[in-house]
Design an enzyme around this catalytic site. Structure first.
Site, PDB file in Angstrom:
ATOM      1  N   ALA A  28       1.198  -1.505   0.199  1.00 47.69           N
ATOM      2  CA  ALA A  28      -0.044   0.048   0.023  1.00 47.69           C
ATOM      3  C   ALA A  28       0.699   1.779  -0.003  1.00 47.69           C
ATOM      4  O   ALA A  28       2.140   1.139   0.947  1.00 47.69           O
ATOM      5  CB  ALA A  28      -1.110   0.148   1.428  1.00 47.69           C
ATOM      6  N   HIS A  29       0.693   1.845  -0.910  1.00 47.80           N
ATOM      7  CA  HIS A  29       1.662   3.795  -0.930  1.00 47.80           C
ATOM      8  C   HIS A  29       0.744   4.703  -1.807  1.00 47.80           C
ATOM      9  O   HIS A  29       1.104   5.944  -2.149  1.00 47.80           O
ATOM     10  CB  HIS A  29       2.562   3.402  -1.643  1.00 47.80           C
ATOM     11  CG  HIS A  29       2.711   3.140  -3.383  1.00 47.80           C
ATOM     12  ND1 HIS A  29       2.052   1.543  -4.090  1.00 47.80           N
ATOM     13  CD2 HIS A  29       2.283   3.506  -4.439  1.00 47.80           C
ATOM     14  CE1 HIS A  29       1.752   2.622  -5.048  1.00 47.80           C
ATOM     15  NE2 HIS A  29       2.014   3.692  -5.615  1.00 47.80           N
ATOM     16  N   ARG A  30      -0.356   4.970  -2.273  1.00 46.81           N
ATOM     17  CA  ARG A  30      -0.938   5.701  -2.492  1.00 46.81           C
ATOM     18  C   ARG A  30      -1.617   6.882  -1.575  1.00 46.81           C
ATOM     19  O   ARG A  30      -2.152   6.213  -0.909  1.00 46.81           O
ATOM     20  CB  ARG A  30      -2.285   5.359  -3.416  1.00 46.81           C
ATOM     21  CG  ARG A  30      -1.728   4.295  -4.760  1.00 46.81           C
ATOM     22  CD  ARG A  30      -3.024   3.879  -5.507  1.00 46.81           C
ATOM     23  NE  ARG A  30      -3.225   5.325  -6.336  1.00 46.81           N
ATOM     24  CZ  ARG A  30      -3.004   5.782  -7.263  1.00 46.81           C
ATOM     25  NH1 ARG A  30      -1.577   5.758  -7.469  1.00 46.81           N
ATOM     26  NH2 ARG A  30      -3.463   6.894  -7.718  1.00 46.81           N
TER      27      ARG A  30
END
Length: 381
Positions: A209-211
């Site tokens: 997860a990075h957005r």
């Protein structure tokens, strides 16, 4: 499709992030000395970007200064100024940009300002979500590009609907296909890696997860981590924690939600592919992973409000969910499909091409450069 004969450093390839490095690597190798790799530094550090350059067999790039970690407008303007100076000093025959990053937009604007032919790799992606900065980037780049390399027929159709002339568009496939095929480790290496992580094939979840839509909102981030923690009660959950995500977790006071998960340090590309290849289900908000799972034949739960890659959904590899309990429900549905479900996905072709995209793009570059040289000779005469 032989590689075109081009002068040394005659094709400037502007990138700024690790996913761009992955997707452009095979084209750089095909072009050989003709490729001049320019890294804006949008995402650059010795441990990650340096490792990717080495792993992918890429030459040291020309690295721009003062861009990483800055706001979007500053990144674009600073990169544009430095690229303009670079292209003035050493004008290439063509500029290549990949995808929809700030680096890609800066490269497109710099090429346009200097009248240099622009090639957009991965053209025509659309999420139709104006809240995504990447959507604005890709629309502008496609309007500026002289050669648009669309990954799929759907991408071509979207470009035509925006009045992009058909003669500027070529359906090449997506370069991610050859990237996965080339860098997926052999079976014995994958088995050793799984053993090192203490997991068995088809019996773990791999998550990323990075957005900003997920990590900058503490409620969304907490919802994702709680669902992953719930899944970890049933089978191991390997969580590749992006440095930006870790910072957001710590600032939101959510580190306790990591305890049930198996945290992974930033992974090399081959290592990530190996873990993805044998995951029972992958949970991610990444755009590139939506493509990679179609080559690996693995199910994916995409935690986003919209996607510019509906082909992965339409083909049956992925489904789109919002942060919250639907993550767990979607993962458990895929787990319930069992081995039959995994075999079915493994037999499906990737909707993103046949692994020859980079070769097709190299041929287009050769024709573009030859046409420009011919025009310049005619003008001089």
């Amino acid at each position: 499709m032989p590689a075109p004969a081009l002068p040394p450093r005659s094709v400037a390839i502007v990138i700024g992030t690790r996913p761009e490095l992955v997707k452009i690597a095979h084209l750089v190798r095909i072009l050989g000395p003709a490729a001049h790799l320019v890294h804006t530094g949008q995402h650059y550090d010795a441990a990650l970007s340096g490792r990717f350059l080495t792993e992918l067999g890429l030459p040291e790039p020309t690295l721009l200064d003062g861009i990483g970690g800055k706001p979007r407008a500053v990144q674009i303007s600073a990169a544009l100024a430095q690229l303009d100076a670079l292209f003035t000093e050493e004008q290439p025959l063509a500029v290549v940009v990949q995808g929809d990053t700030n680096a890609a937009l800066a490269g497109a604007l710099a090429a346009n300002a200097r009248g240099i032919p622009l090639v957009h790799v991965e053209a025509g992606l659309r999420s139709h979500d104006r809240a995504m900065p990447e959507e604005h980037n890709r629309v502008v780049i496609d309007q500026l590009a002289d050669v648009l390399c669309a990954a799929t027929e759907d991408n071509r159709d979207l470009l035509r609907a925006e009045s992009v002339p058909a003669g500027r568009i070529t359906v090449t496939g997506n370069t991610v296909v050859e990237a996965v095929q080339e860098h997926l480790p052999a079976a014995d290496e994958r088995a050793a890696l799984l053993a090192a992580h203490g997991v068995s094939a088809d019996r773990y979840v791999l998550a990323t997860a990075h957005r900003p839509e997920n990590t900058d909102d503490p409620a969304a981030l907490a919802a994702i981590l709680r669902e992953l923690a719930s899944l970890a009660e049933e089978l191991p959950v390997l969580f590749a924690v992006h440095p930006r995500t870790r910072a957001r977790i710590e600032s939101a006071g959510l580190t306790h939600l990591l305890e049930p998960l198996t945290e992974l340090a930033p992974l090399g590309y081959g290592e990530f592919l190996a873990l993805a290849r044998h995951a029972a289900v992958i949970v991610s908000d990444s755009g590139g992973i939506q493509e990679e799972t179609t080559v690996l034949g693995r199910p994916l739960v995409v935690v986003r409000r919209s996607t510019e890659r509906p082909e992965a959904m339409d083909a049956g590899f992925a489904e789109l969910v919002l942060p919250g309990r639907e993550i767990g429900r979607a993962v458990r549905r895929r787990l319930a499909d069992g081995q039959a479900g995994l075999r079915h996905l493994a037999e499906l072709p990737s909707p993103f091409g046949d692994g020859l995209a980079s070769q097709r793009i190299a041929v287009l570059l050769g024709a573009l450069a030859a046409g420009r040289a011919e025009r310049e000779l005619s003008a001089a005469a």
